[in-house]
Design a protein around this motif. Sequence first.
Motif: not given
Lengths: 361, 261
Positions: A272-281, B86-94, B113-119
């Motif tokens: 979740r953090l790597a994907i861009g979740a904020l600490a507070r989220e 990260r959430r705006k510009y980056l994609g990760f594959v591990f 998309l959850v963290y981007r606040g999409e419906g």
Amino acid sequence: MVTLGRGVTADIEEQISSLGSNMFIVFPVQGDRDQLRPFDERDVEAVREQVAGVNFVAGQVESQVTAIHNGQNWRSKVEGVNNEFFDARGIKLDEGRRFSEREQQSGANVCIIGPTVRDEIFLASQSPVGEHMRLNNVSCQVIGVFATRGAVGGSDDDNAIFMPLTNVQRRFTGNDDIGYMVVAYDPSYSSTAMSHALVSLLRERRVLLEGQANDFDIVDTAEINETVASTVGTMTIMVAAIAAISLVVGGVGIMNIMLVSVTERTREIGIRLAIGALAREVRMQFLTEAVVLCCFGGLVGILFGFALSLGLSSLLGVPYVFDPFINILSFAISALIGIIFGYFPARRASNLDPIEALRHE
Amino acid sequence: MTTGPIIELEKITKTFGEGTAAFQALKGVDLTIERGDFVAVMGPSGSGKSTTMNILGCLDVPTSGVFRFLGTEVQSLTRDQRSLLRRKYLGFVFQGFNLLARTTAVENVELPLVYRGEGKAARREAALKALDRVGLVPWAEHTPAELSGGQQQRVAIARALVTDPEVLLADEPTGNLDSERSVEIMEFLAELNATGITILMVTHEPEMAAFAKTVVHFKDGLVERIERDHHQREPVGAARCSARPCSSPSVRSGGTSCAAF
Ligand SMILES: Nc1ncnc2c1ncn2[C@@H]1O[C@H](COP(=O)(O)OP(=O)(O)OP(=O)(O)O)[C@@H](O)[C@H]1O
Ligand SMILES: [Mg+2]
């Protein structure tokens, strides 16, 4: 638990209010002498006439008897009283009537029996009213049955037979003695003033010199009421303390569960953090989980407590008092515990290093 | 958005630990990556590839040096600011796929998309579109445990793609896959790169590096050598198999087509 405590309080308060308020119970004690000096009808008369504010005075005397009917024997006690006593002690009749004025004065052989006596020696199919029974060797006619008074402290108050006072004195105790008297007074008089007046009158009548101790005792029912209520109050507080301790223990349990889940879900947190979740989220996620867990637990607890209280109160013969406040309070406390004890695991989760968390197996 | 290079590293160092236990994993890395490039990072184990990728992915910060991402100096950003990047510009594959175990493929793809606040509806639609790009729509409702390794990695790629990132970062994306599945994934990445996404990938296998345009060789915490205009292998069924990348027997067995889709 708290609910149960309130149930006990309500129960005892009801029993005491059936005792009546604004009332003294006066009975002889040894005092400085080596012998008990009982009261008699003249003392009752004096209190009735000479103390201002007295509404009524009822004397009582009792004696053990064997009640016999239809060849059935039953150990009971006969209590000599007048109608005022029924009012003073809040005794109601299930059927039949009270004593008439003439019966009281002449000491007629009539009696009002308790439910226990009725159940033990009378047939269930037929009303005992109008029947004749024998008390030891005295024959008397049943004129009424009083409603159940319940069993208090092991003695069965329903196992009693009331007869006019003069009759019991003449036929059973053989003297004028009064066991104790109930003095009801006008609520506009203060209880201390009343009790002082009573004490000085009785000291005078019993010829007690200055410095001699009272050879009688006066108990204020309001005082009993207060003592018992405060005892039960202490009990409720103790029970609440136990409840509070279990809440803390439960809260620590929740915190442990949440901490374990942080450890177990480290990798998820890393993702979740790597994907861009904020600490507070991430913090919010764990906090929400803890609160939901606790609210659910609180709900289950309330339902469980409800069932347990109902069961226990019927077992203990204590009325069940539903208290919405205590239920809302426990629910709120559950949620609060979720927040408090969920906070630390949530903070730990949100502070994880995403790289470390992702590497976690 | 700036027109300059998408990524610039200047004298990046990274030291782990302190005092006598300190270890310098990066010793002054200089690297510039242009928009639209497909970069393979190679080098021996412990040479600092993953450390560099973590810095490029804004997951970690260098001990010293400058890291400009789209013109922004990342090394001076806070944790949360880096999260937002990260959430705006980056994609990760591990390498290890890293899907959420108890959630379905489509829910995994929805996560960014959850963290981007999409419906909810928009999320589902975008996630299914991303799954369609990796050919996994029929598997949308399966959990990771019900998918093969190759399928899981494609779900992970779909998750990285769903936000239309500028840069896709992949640390050994084929490390856990057999060579056929690896080639599938690589061809897919090459196709993606053709649509304009910049890709940075760590790999140990020259066969996989062969798909890249640029190969960066690391050694002992430094960039040893950069091969630009690398003899890139064409995606899907192209016939240019002459070069070194086709030396692997497993790939050559594919005949005229180097790939085995
Ligand atoms: N968190 C850390 N703490 C201490 N040392 C670390 C840490 N992360 C990496 N290192 C060290 O830094 C060096 C470079 O590690 P890195 O993971 O970047 O290597 P790599 O090139 O990715 O290797 P591999 O090919 O094995 O994945 C290694 O010697 C490693 O032990
Ligand atoms: Mg590595």
